[in-house]
Design a protein around this motif. Structure first.
Motif, PDB file in Angstrom:
ATOM      1  N   LEU B  30      57.325  -6.719  14.504  1.00  0.00           N
ATOM      2  CA  LEU B  30      58.185  -8.425  14.654  1.00  0.00           C
ATOM      3  C   LEU B  30      58.540  -8.569  15.972  1.00  0.00           C
ATOM      4  CD1 LEU B  30      58.376  -8.154  10.829  1.00  0.00           C
ATOM      5  CD2 LEU B  30      57.093  -8.417  11.942  1.00  0.00           C
ATOM      6  N   ILE B  31      59.450  -7.897  16.017  1.00  0.00           N
ATOM      7  CA  ILE B  31      60.449  -8.836  17.011  1.00  0.00           C
ATOM      8  C   ILE B  31      59.257  -8.305  18.737  1.00  0.00           C
ATOM      9  CG2 ILE B  31      62.438  -8.474  18.761  1.00  0.00           C
ATOM     10  CD1 ILE B  31      63.637  -7.342  16.364  1.00  0.00           C
ATOM     11  N   TYR B  32      59.190  -7.324  18.835  1.00  0.00           N
ATOM     12  CA  TYR B  32      57.922  -7.007  20.023  1.00  0.00           C
ATOM     13  C   TYR B  32      56.889  -8.954  20.116  1.00  0.00           C
ATOM     14  CZ  TYR B  32      53.542  -6.737  21.847  1.00  0.00           C
ATOM     15  OH  TYR B  32      52.233  -7.074  22.713  1.00  0.00           O
ATOM     16  N   ALA B  33      56.575  -9.290  19.024  1.00  0.00           N
ATOM     17  CA  ALA B  33      55.167 -10.127  18.652  1.00  0.00           C
ATOM     18  C   ALA B  33      55.767 -11.371  19.285  1.00  0.00           C
ATOM     19  CB  ALA B  33      55.327 -10.248  16.906  1.00  0.00           C
ATOM     20  N   LEU B  34      57.208 -11.773  18.596  1.00  0.00           N
ATOM     21  CA  LEU B  34      57.573 -12.910  19.133  1.00  0.00           C
ATOM     22  C   LEU B  34      57.845 -13.310  20.721  1.00  0.00           C
ATOM     23  CD1 LEU B  34      60.478 -13.458  16.670  1.00  0.00           C
ATOM     24  CD2 LEU B  34      58.330 -14.739  16.544  1.00  0.00           C
ATOM     25  N   GLY B  60      63.552 -22.921  25.763  1.00  0.00           N
ATOM     26  CA  GLY B  60      62.735 -23.029  24.757  1.00  0.00           C
ATOM     27  C   GLY B  60      62.233 -21.252  24.512  1.00  0.00           C
ATOM     28  N   ILE B  61      63.289 -20.736  24.332  1.00  0.00           N
ATOM     29  CA  ILE B  61      63.518 -19.603  23.760  1.00  0.00           C
ATOM     30  C   ILE B  61      62.522 -19.150  22.407  1.00  0.00           C
ATOM     31  CG2 ILE B  61      63.844 -18.120  25.752  1.00  0.00           C
ATOM     32  CD1 ILE B  61      67.346 -18.421  23.529  1.00  0.00           C
ATOM     33  N   LEU B  62      62.918 -19.971  21.739  1.00  0.00           N
ATOM     34  CA  LEU B  62      63.177 -20.140  20.169  1.00  0.00           C
ATOM     35  C   LEU B  62      61.502 -21.127  19.703  1.00  0.00           C
ATOM     36  CD1 LEU B  62      65.916 -20.999  18.721  1.00  0.00           C
ATOM     37  CD2 LEU B  62      65.587 -19.360  19.201  1.00  0.00           C
ATOM     38  N   GLN B  63      60.869 -20.955  20.818  1.00  0.00           N
ATOM     39  CA  GLN B  63      59.470 -21.272  20.756  1.00  0.00           C
ATOM     40  C   GLN B  63      58.450 -20.688  19.578  1.00  0.00           C
ATOM     41  OE1 GLN B  63      58.649 -24.825  21.270  1.00  0.00           O
ATOM     42  NE2 GLN B  63      56.269 -24.302  20.442  1.00  0.00           N
ATOM     43  N   PRO B  64      58.569 -19.337  19.537  1.00  0.00           N
ATOM     44  CA  PRO B  64      57.863 -18.184  19.016  1.00  0.00           C
ATOM     45  C   PRO B  64      58.313 -18.793  17.416  1.00  0.00           C
ATOM     46  CG  PRO B  64      59.223 -16.833  20.307  1.00  0.00           C
ATOM     47  CD  PRO B  64      59.077 -18.545  20.825  1.00  0.00           C
ATOM     48  N   ILE B  65      59.419 -18.879  17.641  1.00  0.00           N
ATOM     49  CA  ILE B  65      59.442 -18.731  15.693  1.00  0.00           C
ATOM     50  C   ILE B  65      59.364 -19.995  15.194  1.00  0.00           C
ATOM     51  CG2 ILE B  65      62.243 -18.894  14.472  1.00  0.00           C
ATOM     52  CD1 ILE B  65      63.201 -17.336  17.230  1.00  0.00           C
ATOM     53  N   PHE B 254      45.933 -16.308   8.961  1.00  0.00           N
ATOM     54  CA  PHE B 254      46.083 -16.578  10.609  1.00  0.00           C
ATOM     55  C   PHE B 254      47.300 -16.010  10.598  1.00  0.00           C
ATOM     56  CE2 PHE B 254      46.455 -19.071  14.703  1.00  0.00           C
ATOM     57  CZ  PHE B 254      45.572 -18.424  15.153  1.00  0.00           C
ATOM     58  N   ALA B 255      48.825 -16.253  10.884  1.00  0.00           N
ATOM     59  CA  ALA B 255      49.809 -15.384  11.274  1.00  0.00           C
ATOM     60  C   ALA B 255      49.679 -13.923  11.019  1.00  0.00           C
ATOM     61  CB  ALA B 255      50.817 -16.064  10.526  1.00  0.00           C
ATOM     62  N   MET B 256      48.963 -13.551  10.461  1.00  0.00           N
ATOM     63  CA  MET B 256      49.180 -11.565  10.589  1.00  0.00           C
ATOM     64  C   MET B 256      48.028 -11.891  11.217  1.00  0.00           C
ATOM     65  SD  MET B 256      50.815 -10.825   8.189  1.00  0.00           S
ATOM     66  CE  MET B 256      50.219  -8.974   8.070  1.00  0.00           C
ATOM     67  N   PHE B 257      46.671 -12.563  11.991  1.00  0.00           N
ATOM     68  CA  PHE B 257      45.741 -12.084  13.238  1.00  0.00           C
ATOM     69  C   PHE B 257      46.506 -12.295  14.819  1.00  0.00           C
ATOM     70  CE2 PHE B 257      42.001 -13.179   9.790  1.00  0.00           C
ATOM     71  CZ  PHE B 257      41.243 -11.497  10.160  1.00  0.00           C
ATOM     72  N   PHE B 258      47.669 -13.124  14.333  1.00  0.00           N
ATOM     73  CA  PHE B 258      48.389 -13.478  15.183  1.00  0.00           C
ATOM     74  C   PHE B 258      48.728 -12.220  15.559  1.00  0.00           C
ATOM     75  CE2 PHE B 258      50.491 -16.052  17.993  1.00  0.00           C
ATOM     76  CZ  PHE B 258      49.538 -17.258  18.200  1.00  0.00           C
ATOM     77  N   TYR B 262      48.988  -9.198  18.792  1.00  0.00           N
ATOM     78  CA  TYR B 262      49.786  -8.763  19.702  1.00  0.00           C
ATOM     79  C   TYR B 262      50.518  -7.447  19.717  1.00  0.00           C
ATOM     80  CZ  TYR B 262      50.135 -13.563  21.418  1.00  0.00           C
ATOM     81  OH  TYR B 262      50.212 -14.318  22.692  1.00  0.00           O
ATOM     82  N   ALA B 263      50.332  -7.036  18.305  1.00  0.00           N
ATOM     83  CA  ALA B 263      50.711  -5.397  18.127  1.00  0.00           C
ATOM     84  C   ALA B 263      50.146  -4.528  18.951  1.00  0.00           C
ATOM     85  CB  ALA B 263      50.625  -5.137  16.544  1.00  0.00           C
ATOM     86  N   ASN B 264      48.560  -4.953  18.661  1.00  0.00           N
ATOM     87  CA  ASN B 264      46.985  -4.184  19.514  1.00  0.00           C
ATOM     88  C   ASN B 264      47.250  -4.367  20.534  1.00  0.00           C
ATOM     89  OD1 ASN B 264      45.486  -2.458  17.746  1.00  0.00           O
ATOM     90  ND2 ASN B 264      44.210  -4.826  16.909  1.00  0.00           N
ATOM     91  N   MET B 265      47.969  -5.273  21.014  1.00  0.00           N
ATOM     92  CA  MET B 265      48.399  -5.120  22.870  1.00  0.00           C
ATOM     93  C   MET B 265      49.374  -4.125  22.774  1.00  0.00           C
ATOM     94  SD  MET B 265      48.158  -9.049  23.803  1.00  0.00           S
ATOM     95  CE  MET B 265      49.578  -9.166  25.107  1.00  0.00           C
ATOM     96  N   PHE B 266      50.407  -4.453  21.772  1.00  0.00           N
ATOM     97  CA  PHE B 266      51.637  -3.411  22.099  1.00  0.00           C
ATOM     98  C   PHE B 266      51.379  -1.609  21.883  1.00  0.00           C
ATOM     99  CE2 PHE B 266      55.715  -0.670  21.692  1.00  0.00           C
ATOM    100  CZ  PHE B 266      55.900  -1.406  22.986  1.00  0.00           C
ATOM    101  N   VAL B 267      49.868  -1.474  21.008  1.00  0.00           N
ATOM    102  CA  VAL B 267      49.441  -0.201  20.697  1.00  0.00           C
ATOM    103  C   VAL B 267      49.229   0.115  22.749  1.00  0.00           C
ATOM    104  CG1 VAL B 267      48.106   1.474  19.525  1.00  0.00           C
ATOM    105  CG2 VAL B 267      49.463  -0.682  18.803  1.00  0.00           C
ATOM    106  N   VAL B 268      47.715  -0.975  22.776  1.00  0.00           N
ATOM    107  CA  VAL B 268      47.065   0.332  23.621  1.00  0.00           C
ATOM    108  C   VAL B 268      47.969   0.191  25.268  1.00  0.00           C
ATOM    109  CG1 VAL B 268      45.048  -0.684  23.162  1.00  0.00           C
ATOM    110  CG2 VAL B 268      46.546  -2.026  24.486  1.00  0.00           C
TER     111      VAL B 268
END
Lengths: 199, 352
Positions: B30-34, B60-65, B254-258, B262-268
């Motif tokens: 969750l933190i990494y995705a943000l 703008g660091i709170l933008q993802p939240i 949609f947020a879950m897809f999102f 990003y989680a998949n990006m981190f896995v690879v």
């Protein structure tokens, strides 16, 4: 085979080259201007909010005549020589005309700059200020005044009295001339209707 | 063998420690995705000489939240013609696939949630979950764009898993282990021991460097395709398919897809880091090495790979479908096979 390998290498090389280009842009200074915090310089001839300098205005109505959308309304009255309240105009001479009414409706203004060009005394100008949006049209209706309405009425009355007096003096002089039989040199024409024409 | 999970050491094996082991990667995701969303916004802005979000919080660091809160507030629409169960299940299937892969990622020498012996195999197995989720979502949406996006996605994932698997297999040939912790441990002792530079060994390993380097690049390219990132984002293809397989999704789904993307990006990125960039090992030998520094190095390297993914996304345009298939089958697969055979040959000669 060699063309295949050349193709593969070209694909890889161009991708890396593209990434180098984007990496160069990554460290360039951003072109964004954070508008309300930072402001950029407008060109010197930028035409934005119209502002009138009442100390220069002569109520000549050139601006009102030039305006293609009729957003300016001007009325003026000549200064009576007997008026105890005299004022020095911005050009250094005594003021000749009191501006009794000057109104402009910036909701109508089309920022063409014709009034600015027509003004003989540089009184009306387009400024650099473009942040005057309002929630209703009434707040874009600007009324300029240097005299209170009572003062304006007073000036009109003073001028009328002076004219009356002058006319009486003229009539007396004419009578005198008629009785004495001397031709009277034509005096300077009595001031015409001084009230500036209204739009 | 010392323990590979500090939570077992600290708390023993009980319900609470199991919950802790499970939730630690989730919190990390969750933190990494943000952070990754912010990085995506900022890097794209910098590449285009913009500033990016500047108003929410300092720089703008709170933008993802703010964006997540916005998505949470949105209406959760299920189209009437959609297949309800599949439609609602799909985002969670995708996220489960992405999250399950975190089970074997060795964050540090003291922390891999599950130190199993077939870690790489497991990652490939659960990595394909995302294809199932995408097909479920695309089919259940009852929307032609969604379905086309889903079909493209499956063809893409199937095509690109082969070069990726061959690239990983080459490293497995060198390490003779599929345990990601073991692979990381073998690369200890400085960056010249990383498998991108031929792995540990004598001077003869320099013959292997071109092949391992090529394989690292091939795996990276294939991983881009597997995570549906640009230039391989034809399943989403905004200009062609509206939004691809998630056209009909809104709000939290949609947020879950999102998040899953990003989680998949981190896995690879973690796989690239583990098998090619030395995992949690320090690039300076024993300097700055240790359990805590291991986590630092691992996350730093993974985030660098994630940054590379973002960088490529904002550099290259999207491939056409035929170009995508050409690259997958006619470029990456033959080259990866050649490299695989060469590496197998070298390890048969046992030069190291």
């Amino acid at each position: 085979m060699s063309s295949y390998l050349k193709n593969v290498w070209a694909g890889f090389y161009t991708a890396v080259k593209g990434m180098m280009i984007t990496s160069r842009h990554m460290f360039k200074k951003s072109v964004t201007i954070q508008y309300p915090d930072e402001k950029f310089d407008l060109p010197a001839n930028a035409r934005n909010k119209l502002v009138l300098d009442m100390s220069r205005c002569n109520a000549c109505t050139a601006c009102a005549i030039a305006c293609p959308v009729n957003c300016i309304t001007v009325e003026g009255v000549r200064v009576s020589p007997e008026d105890p309240h005299q004022e020095v105009h911005a050009d250094g001479k005594p003021r000749k005309v009191w501006v009794t009414r000057y109104e402009m409706d910036l909701a109508k203004c089309c920022f063409c700059g014709l009034c600015q060009a027509a003004c003989p005394s540089d009184a009306i100008k387009h400024t650099q200020d473009f942040e005057y949006s309002a929630y209703n049209k009434e707040s874009l209706y600007f009324k300029y005044q240097i005299l209170t309405p009572e003062q304006s009425a007073e000036k009109v009355r003073l001028l009328a009295e002076f004219k009356e007096k002058e006319a009486a003096a003229k009539a007396a002089a004419a009578e005198k001339a008629a009785t004495e039989g001397k031709p009277v040199a034509p005096k300077k024409a009595a001031p015409k209707a001084d009230e500036a024409s209204e739009q | 063998m010392e323990s590979t999970n500090f939570i077992w050491d600290l708390m023993g094996k009980n319900l609470w420690s199991v919950v802790a082991v499970i939730s630690l990667p989730l919190i990390f995701v969750l933190i990494y995705a943000l952070v990754a969303i912010l990085a995506e916004l900022k890097v794209s802005a910098w590449i285009q000489e913009r500033l990016g979000p500047m108003r929410t919080g300092p720089w703008g660091i709170l933008q993802p939240i703010a964006e997540v809160i916005k998505l949470l507030q949105k209406e959760d629409i299920t189209p009437t013609a959609a297949s309800k169960i599949l439609f609602n299940l799909a985002p969670y299937v995708i996220f489960t696939g992405a999250y399950a892969a975190f089970a074997v990622i060795p964050f540090s020498e003291a922390y891999a949630p599950a130190n199993i012996n077939v870690g790489l195999f497991y990652i490939f197995a659960v990595g394909s979950f995302s294809a199932i989720g995408i097909v479920m979502g695309g089919w259940a949406s009852n929307n032609k764009y969604s379905l086309m996006g889903a079909m493209r996605s499956v063809s893409q994932v199937i095509s690109y898993e082969i070069p990726a698997a061959v690239a990983v297999l080459a490293v497995v040939v060198l390490t003779s282990s599929m345990n990601m912790m073991e692979i990381s441990r073998m690369q200890e002792g400085g960056f010249w021991n990383w498998y991108i530079f031929g792995g540990p060994g004598g001077w003869t390993k320099i013959f292997m460097i071109p092949f391992t380097l090529t394989l690292a690049i091939i795996y990276f390219i294939a991983s881009l395709a597997e995570t549906n990132r640009l230039p391989f984002d034809i399943p989403e293809g905004e200009s062609e398919l509206v939004a691809g397989f998630h056209t009909e999704y809104s709000g939290m789904k949609f947020a879950m897809f999102f998040f899953a993307e990003y989680a998949n990006m981190f896995v690879v990125a973690a796989v690239v880091t583990t098998i090619f960039l030395g995992g949690w090992t320090s690039p300076f030998g024993s300097f700055l090495a240790g359990a805590g520094w291991g986590a630092f190095w691992f996350i730093l390297k993974s985030m660098f790979v994630v940054f590379l993914q973002i960088w490529i996304r904002w550099t290259l345009p999207r491939f056409r479908v035929d170009q995508l298939m050409y690259i997958g089958w006619k470029v990456l697969l033959p080259i990866s096979l050649v490299c695989f055979i060469a590496i197998s040959f070298f390890s048969l000669l046992n030069l190291g």
